[in-house]
Design a protein around this motif. Structure first.
Motif, PDB file in Angstrom:
ATOM      1  N   GLY A 465       0.802  -1.216   0.000  1.00 35.39           N
ATOM      2  CA  GLY A 465       0.000   0.000   0.000  1.00 35.39           C
ATOM      3  C   GLY A 465       0.835   1.266   0.000  1.00 35.39           C
ATOM      4  N   ILE A 466       1.951   1.263   0.731  1.00 33.46           N
ATOM      5  CA  ILE A 466       2.805   2.459   0.771  1.00 33.46           C
ATOM      6  C   ILE A 466       3.417   2.755  -0.605  1.00 33.46           C
ATOM      7  CG2 ILE A 466       4.968   3.395   1.692  1.00 33.46           C
ATOM      8  CD1 ILE A 466       4.258   2.166   4.382  1.00 33.46           C
ATOM      9  N   PRO A 467       4.081   1.772  -1.241  1.00 36.01           N
ATOM     10  CA  PRO A 467       4.611   2.073  -2.582  1.00 36.01           C
ATOM     11  C   PRO A 467       3.512   2.384  -3.594  1.00 36.01           C
ATOM     12  CG  PRO A 467       4.908  -0.256  -2.022  1.00 36.01           C
ATOM     13  CD  PRO A 467       4.507   0.442  -0.781  1.00 36.01           C
ATOM     14  N   MET A 468       2.334   1.752  -3.433  1.00 36.66           N
ATOM     15  CA  MET A 468       1.247   2.035  -4.367  1.00 36.66           C
ATOM     16  C   MET A 468       0.757   3.471  -4.215  1.00 36.66           C
ATOM     17  SD  MET A 468      -0.431   0.740  -6.823  1.00 36.66           S
ATOM     18  CE  MET A 468      -0.995   2.144  -7.773  1.00 36.66           C
ATOM     19  N   THR A 469       0.706   3.961  -2.983  1.00 41.82           N
ATOM     20  CA  THR A 469       0.297   5.346  -2.747  1.00 41.82           C
ATOM     21  C   THR A 469       1.306   6.316  -3.354  1.00 41.82           C
ATOM     22  OG1 THR A 469      -0.820   4.735  -0.676  1.00 41.82           O
ATOM     23  CG2 THR A 469      -0.252   7.060  -0.970  1.00 41.82           C
ATOM     24  N   ILE A 470       2.588   6.029  -3.163  1.00 52.16           N
ATOM     25  CA  ILE A 470       3.639   6.903  -3.704  1.00 52.16           C
ATOM     26  C   ILE A 470       3.599   6.902  -5.231  1.00 52.16           C
ATOM     27  CG2 ILE A 470       6.133   7.233  -3.905  1.00 52.16           C
ATOM     28  CD1 ILE A 470       6.364   6.026  -1.065  1.00 52.16           C
ATOM     29  N   VAL A 471       3.549   5.706  -5.821  1.00 55.11           N
ATOM     30  CA  VAL A 471       3.514   5.594  -7.288  1.00 55.11           C
ATOM     31  C   VAL A 471       2.230   6.220  -7.834  1.00 55.11           C
ATOM     32  CG1 VAL A 471       3.370   3.980  -9.227  1.00 55.11           C
ATOM     33  CG2 VAL A 471       4.996   3.571  -7.378  1.00 55.11           C
ATOM     34  N   GLY A 472       1.111   5.985  -7.131  1.00 54.56           N
ATOM     35  CA  GLY A 472      -0.161   6.562  -7.560  1.00 54.56           C
ATOM     36  C   GLY A 472      -0.116   8.076  -7.600  1.00 54.56           C
ATOM     37  N   LEU A 473       0.532   8.698  -6.610  1.00 57.44           N
ATOM     38  CA  LEU A 473       0.658  10.157  -6.580  1.00 57.44           C
ATOM     39  C   LEU A 473       1.577  10.668  -7.686  1.00 57.44           C
ATOM     40  CD1 LEU A 473       0.826  11.053  -2.783  1.00 57.44           C
ATOM     41  CD2 LEU A 473      -0.866  11.818  -4.439  1.00 57.44           C
ATOM     42  N   VAL A 474       2.675   9.936  -7.923  1.00 56.66           N
ATOM     43  CA  VAL A 474       3.587  10.331  -9.001  1.00 56.66           C
ATOM     44  C   VAL A 474       2.847  10.301 -10.338  1.00 56.66           C
ATOM     45  CG1 VAL A 474       5.644   9.659 -10.303  1.00 56.66           C
ATOM     46  CG2 VAL A 474       5.675   9.591  -7.794  1.00 56.66           C
ATOM     47  N   LEU A 475       2.104   9.221 -10.569  1.00 55.70           N
ATOM     48  CA  LEU A 475       1.324   9.103 -11.810  1.00 55.70           C
ATOM     49  C   LEU A 475       0.246  10.182 -11.881  1.00 55.70           C
ATOM     50  CD1 LEU A 475       0.912   5.215 -11.952  1.00 55.70           C
ATOM     51  CD2 LEU A 475       2.322   6.643 -13.460  1.00 55.70           C
ATOM     52  N   TYR A 476      -0.370  10.477 -10.741  1.00 52.22           N
ATOM     53  CA  TYR A 476      -1.421  11.506 -10.653  1.00 52.22           C
ATOM     54  C   TYR A 476      -0.892  12.853 -11.147  1.00 52.22           C
ATOM     55  CZ  TYR A 476      -4.654  14.648  -8.052  1.00 52.22           C
ATOM     56  OH  TYR A 476      -5.535  15.614  -7.660  1.00 52.22           O
ATOM     57  N   PHE A 477       0.267  13.266 -10.615  1.00 48.79           N
ATOM     58  CA  PHE A 477       0.816  14.570 -11.015  1.00 48.79           C
ATOM     59  C   PHE A 477       1.388  14.527 -12.426  1.00 48.79           C
ATOM     60  CE2 PHE A 477       0.781  15.258  -6.370  1.00 48.79           C
ATOM     61  CZ  PHE A 477       0.070  16.459  -6.361  1.00 48.79           C
ATOM     62  N   LEU A 478       1.860  13.356 -12.854  1.00 53.41           N
ATOM     63  CA  LEU A 478       2.298  13.216 -14.244  1.00 53.41           C
ATOM     64  C   LEU A 478       1.125  13.442 -15.188  1.00 53.41           C
ATOM     65  CD1 LEU A 478       4.532  12.442 -16.265  1.00 53.41           C
ATOM     66  CD2 LEU A 478       3.844  10.052 -15.985  1.00 53.41           C
ATOM     67  N   PHE A 479      -0.029  12.878 -14.847  1.00 54.43           N
ATOM     68  CA  PHE A 479      -1.230  13.078 -15.655  1.00 54.43           C
ATOM     69  C   PHE A 479      -1.707  14.529 -15.591  1.00 54.43           C
ATOM     70  CE2 PHE A 479      -1.421   8.677 -16.438  1.00 54.43           C
ATOM     71  CZ  PHE A 479      -2.469   8.394 -17.289  1.00 54.43           C
ATOM     72  N   VAL A 480      -1.549  15.172 -14.421  1.00 53.73           N
ATOM     73  CA  VAL A 480      -1.939  16.581 -14.287  1.00 53.73           C
ATOM     74  C   VAL A 480      -1.174  17.439 -15.284  1.00 53.73           C
ATOM     75  CG1 VAL A 480      -1.754  18.612 -12.778  1.00 53.73           C
ATOM     76  CG2 VAL A 480      -2.729  16.503 -11.889  1.00 53.73           C
ATOM     77  N   PHE A 481       0.132  17.191 -15.405  1.00 53.20           N
ATOM     78  CA  PHE A 481       0.970  18.017 -16.281  1.00 53.20           C
ATOM     79  C   PHE A 481       0.897  17.599 -17.743  1.00 53.20           C
ATOM     80  CE2 PHE A 481       3.097  18.824 -12.170  1.00 53.20           C
ATOM     81  CZ  PHE A 481       3.136  20.218 -12.212  1.00 53.20           C
ATOM     82  N   THR A 482       0.364  16.415 -18.013  1.00 53.39           N
ATOM     83  CA  THR A 482       0.344  15.935 -19.407  1.00 53.39           C
ATOM     84  C   THR A 482      -1.088  15.655 -19.891  1.00 53.39           C
ATOM     85  OG1 THR A 482       0.744  13.648 -18.638  1.00 53.39           O
ATOM     86  CG2 THR A 482       2.669  14.975 -19.255  1.00 53.39           C
ATOM     87  N   TYR A 483      -1.534  14.448 -19.703  1.00 54.07           N
ATOM     88  CA  TYR A 483      -2.780  13.989 -20.334  1.00 54.07           C
ATOM     89  C   TYR A 483      -3.982  14.845 -19.975  1.00 54.07           C
ATOM     90  CZ  TYR A 483      -6.576  10.909 -21.778  1.00 54.07           C
ATOM     91  OH  TYR A 483      -7.721  10.399 -22.357  1.00 54.07           O
ATOM     92  N   TRP A 484      -4.174  15.145 -18.685  1.00 60.05           N
ATOM     93  CA  TRP A 484      -5.365  15.899 -18.288  1.00 60.05           C
ATOM     94  C   TRP A 484      -5.308  17.348 -18.776  1.00 60.05           C
ATOM     95  CZ3 TRP A 484      -4.687  13.223 -12.969  1.00 60.05           C
ATOM     96  CH2 TRP A 484      -5.346  11.985 -12.990  1.00 60.05           C
ATOM     97  N   THR A 485      -4.095  17.879 -18.937  1.00 62.96           N
ATOM     98  CA  THR A 485      -3.959  19.212 -19.520  1.00 62.96           C
ATOM     99  C   THR A 485      -4.201  19.159 -21.016  1.00 62.96           C
ATOM    100  OG1 THR A 485      -2.363  19.905 -17.818  1.00 62.96           O
ATOM    101  CG2 THR A 485      -2.385  21.141 -19.882  1.00 62.96           C
ATOM    102  N   TRP A 486      -3.658  18.130 -21.670  1.00 64.49           N
ATOM    103  CA  TRP A 486      -3.814  18.008 -23.122  1.00 64.49           C
ATOM    104  C   TRP A 486      -5.285  17.811 -23.527  1.00 64.49           C
ATOM    105  CZ3 TRP A 486       0.530  13.776 -23.351  1.00 64.49           C
ATOM    106  CH2 TRP A 486       1.769  14.384 -23.122  1.00 64.49           C
ATOM    107  N   THR A 487      -6.024  17.073 -22.717  1.00 62.34           N
ATOM    108  CA  THR A 487      -7.423  16.765 -23.067  1.00 62.34           C
ATOM    109  C   THR A 487      -8.408  17.809 -22.567  1.00 62.34           C
ATOM    110  OG1 THR A 487      -7.587  15.361 -21.088  1.00 62.34           O
ATOM    111  CG2 THR A 487      -7.052  14.270 -23.166  1.00 62.34           C
ATOM    112  N   GLY A 488      -7.911  18.855 -21.922  1.00 64.94           N
ATOM    113  CA  GLY A 488      -8.778  19.949 -21.513  1.00 64.94           C
ATOM    114  C   GLY A 488      -9.514  19.739 -20.207  1.00 64.94           C
ATOM    115  N   MET A 489      -9.120  18.727 -19.429  1.00 61.81           N
ATOM    116  CA  MET A 489      -9.802  18.532 -18.147  1.00 61.81           C
ATOM    117  C   MET A 489      -9.373  19.603 -17.157  1.00 61.81           C
ATOM    118  SD  MET A 489      -9.995  15.123 -15.711  1.00 61.81           S
ATOM    119  CE  MET A 489      -8.884  15.541 -14.365  1.00 61.81           C
ATOM    120  N   ILE A 490      -8.113  20.007 -17.218  1.00 62.88           N
ATOM    121  CA  ILE A 490      -7.624  21.093 -16.368  1.00 62.88           C
ATOM    122  C   ILE A 490      -6.850  22.103 -17.213  1.00 62.88           C
ATOM    123  CG2 ILE A 490      -7.537  19.703 -14.298  1.00 62.88           C
ATOM    124  CD1 ILE A 490      -4.555  19.418 -14.690  1.00 62.88           C
TER     125      ILE A 490
END
Length: 490
Positions: A465-490
């Motif tokens: 659970g600890i590594p999953m939380t860390i990896v999940g957050l890293v992926l979350y912010f990666l998506f914030v700066f890339t995919y979710w920005t590119w697709t117009g969600m943010i």
């Protein structure tokens, strides 16, 4: 004879504390910038949070208490401000029950009936065994199969808890059939896998988890920007899939299993499928109904029939004569009425927080006091995300966490009065954070179900659970700066 089910002294103390805190705030001197109604709704929220965190009463009982206190406190509060004519309990009742006509509540209630119908047919067992047969019985493949089964069932069983309740006995059945010690590393982590992947799976599909329905309801009503089933899938499913893939590598690479391939696995799966026989008429019927349901959800932008209405008619087809797979009597006891009640009450609480101005006041007093409103967009998202993750640990129910978090975030965004902010996207991001319940079984009912099998311990879940939380957050912010920005969600 003493009542064996009487509340423990500790729980009675928490109930007393909750009542004292609620009454103390409800009848305290007026708070600047807050109406009497808003102050009293906040008092009910505090009482609810204390009950949810302490689990002094069951969730259905807390729901009834929320409704009752809202009626009384709103009824005896001025219509506006802090003085003037009282609203009256008769007019307060629709406000206290507003959550039960909310689109989010409709989707949750319909989803629970849909889940009960598919469980009645047994189709989920055939799907699970078929996928495991396809991926093979090597140890890592079994985990890949369980993850894949969960992702597939997300489209068919619109309830995280129901998916966990479906997969747990399947996993235990496989462990028994494979003649594997249930305290083995393989068995322990297989149940941990269900505890975590069921949470992750809810993110991707609008109908995949109750928090999504609540968020979409608030987005449609308060932000006036409804999110369709297809739009939610476009924005959320890629993140869900990447998270699932990351979890597969974490759970299989961080554990050393007793064997590379489950002993007698292929034969066991083959025999289990053989016992099921050919598809029954009910399985065929519900397969067709779900195919049309998913198609209707996915094409909402063309026919303009919202996901909630589609879900209602899907349930109708499942229960109707000739087309149906079950009667109401068959499924009524398989539906989690406590969840339905809690969601309705939780949404009512959220809506009254917004309508009374309490949510905006609360957001200004907390997030606003931290200066979040003046931060850059990405820093604002980071601070809100960390705050939600910390708050999430206090809740043992994804439903109660959603009811407390989403309206506060919506209130905060509205208080900023900044139309350039991606309010819909930020509300969705906040909803994703509610799913981060990877550390402790007590943080979610979907984890408590496999934990109740006495197969794994809390430390087993924390290990991944600890590594999953860390990896999940890293992926979350990666998506914030890339995919979710590119697709117009943010």
């Amino acid at each position: 004879m003493a009542d064996k089910k009487a509340p423990a002294p500790g729980k009675i103390l928490w109930i007393v504390i909750g009542l004292v805190v609620m009454l103390g705030l409800a009848f305290a001197p007026p708070i600047e910038g807050l109406s009497t109604a808003g102050q009293r709704v906040l008092a009910v929220l505090l009482f609810a949070v204390i009950m949810w965190v302490s689990e002094a009463v069951s969730y259905p009982v807390s729901a009834i208490a929320i409704i009752g206190f809202l009626i009384v406190f709103l009824g005896f509060a001025p219509v506006k401000g802090t003085e003037g004519a009282l609203l009256g309990t008769g007019k307060a009742i629709p406000m206290a029950l507003s959550g039960f006509i909310n689109t989010g509540w409709v989707l949750v209630a319909a989803g629970l009936f849909m889940a009960a119908c598919i469980l009645h047919t047994g189709l989920e067992k055939r799907i699970a065994l078929t996928i495991i047969k396809m991926v093979g019985t090597k140890t890592n493949n079994i985990f890949a199969g369980m993850i894949l089964v969960t992702l597939v069932l997300t489209f068919l069983i619109p309830s995280i808890t129901a998916r966990s309740a479906t997969l747990t006995p399947i996993a235990m059945g496989l462990i028994a059939a494979f003649k594997v010690d249930k305290k083995s590393q393989f068995a322990r982590q297989l149940l941990v896998c269900i505890a975590i992947i069921t949470s992750i799976s809810g993110i991707g599909v609008l109908t995949g988890g109750a928090p999504n329905a609540v968020a979409s309801g608030f987005i449609a009503k308060s932000l006036n920007s409804p999110v369709s089933w297809g739009q939610w899938l476009l924005w959320s499913e890629p993140y869900c899939l990447v998270m699932s893939l990351a979890f597969y590598f974490i759970v299989t690479r961080m554990n050393k299993f007793e064997f590379d391939e489950v002993p007698g696995g292929k034969e066991t799966v083959h025999n289990a499928l053989a016992e099921l026989g050919t598809m029954s008429p009910k399985e065929k019927k519900i397969s067709v109904i779900f195919a049309f349901t998913i198609l209707a959800w996915a094409t909402e932008s063309f026919h303009h029939v919202d996901a909630n209405t589609v879900a209602i008619f899907s349930v109708l087809l499942m229960l109707a004569p000739y087309s149906g797979v079950a009667t109401f009597k068959d499924v009524v006891n398989k539906v989690d009425w406590g969840t339905i009640l809690l969601f309705g009450a939780g949404i009512s609480l959220g809506e009254t927080l917004l309508s009374s101005g309490a949510a905006i006041w609360l957001a200004k007093s907390s997030l606003g006091a931290l200066g979040v409103g003046s931060m850059s967009l990405y820093m604002m998202i980071a601070v809100i995300t960390v705050g939600i993750l910390i708050l999430r640990v206090a809740f043992a129910s994804i439903t109660s966490a959603t009811a407390a978090v989403v309206p506060t975030i919506v209130g905060f965004l509205l208080s900023l009065n900044n139309p350039s902010l991606p309010m819909v996207g930020m509300t969705m991001l906040s909803t994703y954070c509610v799913y981060f319940a990877f550390l402790l079984p007590v943080n979610s009912p979907q984890a408590m179900i496999p934990y109740a099998t006495d197969t794994f311990e809390t430390k087993d879940m924390i290990k991944v659970g600890i590594p999953m939380t860390i990896v999940g957050l890293v992926l979350y912010f990666l998506f914030v700066f890339t995919y979710w920005t590119w697709t117009g969600m943010i």
